[in-house]
Motif scaffolding. Structure first.
Motif, PDB file in Angstrom:
ATOM      1  N   ASP A  22      46.871  36.583  46.270  1.00  0.00           N
ATOM      2  CA  ASP A  22      46.661  37.802  47.040  1.00  0.00           C
ATOM      3  C   ASP A  22      47.801  38.789  46.778  1.00  0.00           C
ATOM      4  OD1 ASP A  22      45.260  39.143  49.433  1.00  0.00           O
ATOM      5  OD2 ASP A  22      47.377  39.092  50.018  1.00  0.00           O
ATOM      6  N   PRO A  23      47.483  40.076  46.556  1.00  0.00           N
ATOM      7  CA  PRO A  23      48.549  41.047  46.305  1.00  0.00           C
ATOM      8  C   PRO A  23      49.587  41.116  47.421  1.00  0.00           C
ATOM      9  CG  PRO A  23      46.425  41.978  45.726  1.00  0.00           C
ATOM     10  CD  PRO A  23      46.150  40.673  46.396  1.00  0.00           C
ATOM     11  N   MET A  24      49.168  40.937  48.653  1.00  0.00           N
ATOM     12  CA  MET A  24      50.124  40.979  49.761  1.00  0.00           C
ATOM     13  C   MET A  24      51.209  39.917  49.573  1.00  0.00           C
ATOM     14  SD  MET A  24      49.390  43.382  52.020  1.00  0.00           S
ATOM     15  CE  MET A  24      50.039  42.803  53.586  1.00  0.00           C
ATOM     16  N   GLN A  25      50.816  38.723  49.181  1.00  0.00           N
ATOM     17  CA  GLN A  25      51.781  37.657  48.945  1.00  0.00           C
ATOM     18  C   GLN A  25      52.647  37.975  47.727  1.00  0.00           C
ATOM     19  OE1 GLN A  25      50.022  33.822  48.132  1.00  0.00           O
ATOM     20  NE2 GLN A  25      51.935  32.981  47.336  1.00  0.00           N
ATOM     21  N   PHE A  26      51.997  38.444  46.658  1.00  0.00           N
ATOM     22  CA  PHE A  26      52.692  38.704  45.397  1.00  0.00           C
ATOM     23  C   PHE A  26      53.782  39.754  45.574  1.00  0.00           C
ATOM     24  CE2 PHE A  26      52.750  40.763  41.101  1.00  0.00           C
ATOM     25  CZ  PHE A  26      53.225  39.666  40.388  1.00  0.00           C
ATOM     26  N   PHE A  27      53.485  40.830  46.276  1.00  0.00           N
ATOM     27  CA  PHE A  27      54.454  41.911  46.419  1.00  0.00           C
ATOM     28  C   PHE A  27      55.446  41.681  47.548  1.00  0.00           C
ATOM     29  CE2 PHE A  27      50.823  44.254  44.376  1.00  0.00           C
ATOM     30  CZ  PHE A  27      51.422  44.299  43.143  1.00  0.00           C
ATOM     31  N   PHE A 357      47.895  41.177  23.108  1.00  0.00           N
ATOM     32  CA  PHE A 357      47.499  40.081  23.982  1.00  0.00           C
ATOM     33  C   PHE A 357      46.003  40.132  24.287  1.00  0.00           C
ATOM     34  CE2 PHE A 357      52.078  40.109  25.654  1.00  0.00           C
ATOM     35  CZ  PHE A 357      52.463  39.093  24.796  1.00  0.00           C
ATOM     36  N   ALA A 358      45.446  41.355  24.372  1.00  0.00           N
ATOM     37  CA  ALA A 358      44.003  41.481  24.597  1.00  0.00           C
ATOM     38  C   ALA A 358      43.222  40.925  23.412  1.00  0.00           C
ATOM     39  CB  ALA A 358      43.643  42.946  24.837  1.00  0.00           C
ATOM     40  N   LEU A 359      43.674  41.219  22.197  1.00  0.00           N
ATOM     41  CA  LEU A 359      43.010  40.696  21.003  1.00  0.00           C
ATOM     42  C   LEU A 359      43.084  39.168  20.968  1.00  0.00           C
ATOM     43  CD1 LEU A 359      41.568  41.119  18.313  1.00  0.00           C
ATOM     44  CD2 LEU A 359      43.793  41.559  17.263  1.00  0.00           C
ATOM     45  N   LEU A 360      44.211  38.617  21.402  1.00  0.00           N
ATOM     46  CA  LEU A 360      44.372  37.157  21.418  1.00  0.00           C
ATOM     47  C   LEU A 360      43.634  36.513  22.587  1.00  0.00           C
ATOM     48  CD1 LEU A 360      48.182  36.749  20.549  1.00  0.00           C
ATOM     49  CD2 LEU A 360      46.217  36.744  19.007  1.00  0.00           C
ATOM     50  N   GLY A 361      43.199  37.335  23.551  1.00  0.00           N
ATOM     51  CA  GLY A 361      42.480  36.807  24.707  1.00  0.00           C
ATOM     52  C   GLY A 361      43.379  36.278  25.799  1.00  0.00           C
ATOM     53  N   ILE A 362      44.653  36.704  25.818  1.00  0.00           N
ATOM     54  CA  ILE A 362      45.592  36.207  26.820  1.00  0.00           C
ATOM     55  C   ILE A 362      46.172  37.332  27.672  1.00  0.00           C
ATOM     56  CG2 ILE A 362      46.200  34.134  25.532  1.00  0.00           C
ATOM     57  CD1 ILE A 362      48.693  35.571  24.514  1.00  0.00           C
ATOM     58  N   ASP A 363      45.563  38.520  27.630  1.00  0.00           N
ATOM     59  CA  ASP A 363      46.046  39.622  28.451  1.00  0.00           C
ATOM     60  C   ASP A 363      45.790  39.377  29.928  1.00  0.00           C
ATOM     61  OD1 ASP A 363      43.290  39.932  27.611  1.00  0.00           O
ATOM     62  OD2 ASP A 363      43.295  41.849  28.669  1.00  0.00           O
ATOM     63  N   ASP A 364      44.877  38.476  30.242  1.00  0.00           N
ATOM     64  CA  ASP A 364      44.644  38.037  31.612  1.00  0.00           C
ATOM     65  C   ASP A 364      45.053  36.567  31.692  1.00  0.00           C
ATOM     66  OD1 ASP A 364      43.342  38.171  34.357  1.00  0.00           O
ATOM     67  OD2 ASP A 364      42.188  36.548  33.411  1.00  0.00           O
ATOM     68  N   PHE A 370      36.882  42.013  32.833  1.00  0.00           N
ATOM     69  CA  PHE A 370      36.170  42.555  33.993  1.00  0.00           C
ATOM     70  C   PHE A 370      36.277  44.075  33.986  1.00  0.00           C
ATOM     71  CE2 PHE A 370      40.131  40.301  34.992  1.00  0.00           C
ATOM     72  CZ  PHE A 370      40.996  41.362  35.224  1.00  0.00           C
ATOM     73  N   PRO A 371      35.463  44.770  34.805  1.00  0.00           N
ATOM     74  CA  PRO A 371      35.573  46.229  34.898  1.00  0.00           C
ATOM     75  C   PRO A 371      36.971  46.617  35.373  1.00  0.00           C
ATOM     76  CG  PRO A 371      33.551  45.451  35.939  1.00  0.00           C
ATOM     77  CD  PRO A 371      34.377  44.240  35.651  1.00  0.00           C
ATOM     78  N   TYR A 372      37.498  47.697  34.838  1.00  0.00           N
ATOM     79  CA  TYR A 372      38.887  48.027  35.105  1.00  0.00           C
ATOM     80  C   TYR A 372      39.166  48.289  36.570  1.00  0.00           C
ATOM     81  CZ  TYR A 372      38.310  53.141  35.623  1.00  0.00           C
ATOM     82  OH  TYR A 372      37.991  54.393  36.065  1.00  0.00           O
ATOM     83  N   MET A 378      41.103  41.217  41.095  1.00  0.00           N
ATOM     84  CA  MET A 378      41.001  39.984  40.310  1.00  0.00           C
ATOM     85  C   MET A 378      42.350  39.277  40.128  1.00  0.00           C
ATOM     86  SD  MET A 378      37.764  39.865  39.662  1.00  0.00           S
ATOM     87  CE  MET A 378      37.556  38.719  38.293  1.00  0.00           C
ATOM     88  N   GLY A 379      43.366  39.781  40.798  1.00  0.00           N
ATOM     89  CA  GLY A 379      44.680  39.165  40.645  1.00  0.00           C
ATOM     90  C   GLY A 379      45.352  39.505  39.338  1.00  0.00           C
TER      91      GLY A 379
END
Length: 450
Positions: A22-27, A357-364, A370-372, A378-379
């Motif tokens: 959750d963003p609340m926890q992360f930040f 990283f997007a080309l390698l498939g590790i940007d997420d 997913f839609p931007y 999406m965390g």
């Protein structure tokens, strides 16, 4: 050798789920993370999975984003400064408001004449990254038969300064290494390839036409009174604003829509981590809920522009192919008999390394697309995925038989590459991984051209 996923691979998968929090926890853990791609680098404990018997590191191929920098202009808080000036002239600022006004001005003043330059924090980031690399893989830099380190930088000065700091620290630790340095437009074709490309089938862009009498907006025109869009109540900044003003109603008449004013303060606060200052705006002025609200739009925009979003991912992956192919070509040259190359070091920008990283498939962290506009849901956290000094390191290992293994590090952490099976833990046979990389290039080309 038996093909298996070790406990390391399982741990890597578990680590991926940590980011889907959750963003609340992360930040709340670190408010500076809301600065997205302006977040300074976080140095975490690093760990190397056990290496298959008989293999040791002999070559590193690297790409690093420049370190922490000043903003590209000193107008990032202009809305806040203009409003503060007017409110101050009307006697509407409390002592707290006056202090915050002074802090915003101090942050802006620190940027004048330094726009876009590497900060001392950025220099230290690269010195520390170099030291951690050197201490982590000493066999790469102690081989007397492989003393060469080639360094390539974007022509942007902050990247060149990042390269200088990184390599100077390596030279301090391993003085016998032989460094060469290159920075020219020729190398920008892969160090920072343009993402502004269009398919051959796309129509040529047309100049916009305007109805008779229509003109571009004049920034000096009176601003319309703020009214939220239908169904959008806007965020209630009453808690944030109340301590700043002696008369809230009078202040709101000056501000109209208070959001640009608050965002200007938020922008200034996010920059405090990047240079030497004792000012702490994000922690001292905002609640975590307010930070999450102000963070989300910028976070999603970064995912759209430079990552593998549903909307723009095909273009991003196609555009960055030259960089991945440079990794392949330089690695093959370093592996070839007689090579004296210990490392290839590249220094560039977020607009190249996140697309890589997007080309390698590790940007997420969970290898999703997913839609931007859903990135914040999406965390996906830009402050974690593409902070200052973001780096990709490919570490190459060899045994006495001449067999070569490779692992990929994303910000110094081992990652698994989707779509290709490792030989052991995060270690891949180089020829297998190279074939996968070339396949990714072919796939990206086919999808973009169709």
């Amino acid at each position: 050798m038996k093909r298996s996923l070790t406990l390391t691979a399982v741990l890597l998968a578990i680590c991926g789920t940590i980011f889907a929090q959750d963003p609340m926890q992360f930040f709340s853990e670190n408010p500076d993370r809301v600065a997205n791609n302006m977040h300074s680098y976080e140095f975490h404990e690093i760990y190397d999975s056990p290496v298959p018997k008989g293999f040791k590191p002999f070559y590193i191929s690297h790409y690093g984003r420049h370190g922490s920098r000043y903003e590209l202009n000193h107008t990032f808080a202009k809305d806040a400064q203009a409003a503060f000036h007017q409110l101050d002239s009307l006697g509407l600022l409390t002592a707290t408001g006056e202090k915050l006004y002074s802090e915003v001005n101090e942050i802006v003043d620190a940027h004048v004449g330094m726009e876009g330059s590497l900060t001392t924090v950025g220099a230290q980031e690269h010195r520390k990254l170099a030291e951690r690399m050197a201490r982590r893989y000493p066999s790469v830099f102690k081989d007397r038969n492989r003393p060469e380190v080639d360094c390539f930088s974007s022509t942007n000065f902050r990247c060149i300064m990042s390269m200088c700091n990184f390599t100077y620290r390596l030279k301090e630790i391993y003085p016998k290494e032989q460094f060469t340095f290159s920075s020219a437009q020729k190398y920008m074709s892969y160090i920072n390839p343009s993402l502004n490309i269009r398919r051959p089938s796309d129509p040529a862009p047309q100049r916009p036409s305007f109805p008779a009498g229509m003109r571009f907006p004049n920034p000096n025109d009176p601003q319309p009174k703020y009214t939220p869009a239908t169904g959008t109540p806007g965020y209630d900044f009453t808690r944030f604003l109340t301590p700043l003003f002696t008369d809230m109603d009078a202040a709101l008449k000056v501000l109209g829509n208070p959001e640009p004013f608050v965002k200007g303060i938020f922008n200034a606060g996010g920059l405090c981590q990047l240079f030497d200052t004792d000012i702490e705006i994000l922690r001292s002025r905002f609640t975590t809920e307010e930070l999450v609200y102000l963070w989300a739009g910028g976070n999603d925009s970064i995912y759209r522009m430079w990552a593998g979003s549903e909307e723009n991912g095909e273009t991003i992956r196609y555009a960055i192919i030259p960089l991945l192919k440079d990794f392949i070509e330089k690695a093959d040259a370093a592996i070839a008999p007689g090579s004296r190359r210990a490392a290839d070091l590249r220094f560039g920008h977020d607009t190249s390394i996140l697309p890589l990283f997007a080309l390698l498939g590790i940007d997420d962290p969970l290898s999703r697309t997913f839609p931007y506009k859903k990135a914040h849901e999406m965390g996906w956290f830009a402050g974690l995925q593409i902070p200052m000094a973001t780096n990709c390191q490919m570490i190459f290992y060899r045994n006495k038989k001449g067999e070569v293994l490779t692992k990929v590090l994303y910000n110094e952490k081992e990652v698994l590459i989707p779509g290709v099976e490792p030989l052991f833990g995060p270690y891949y046979e180089w020829n297998t991984l190279k074939g996968h990389f070339l396949g990714l290039c072919d796939k990206a080309t086919a999808q973009w051209l169709k």
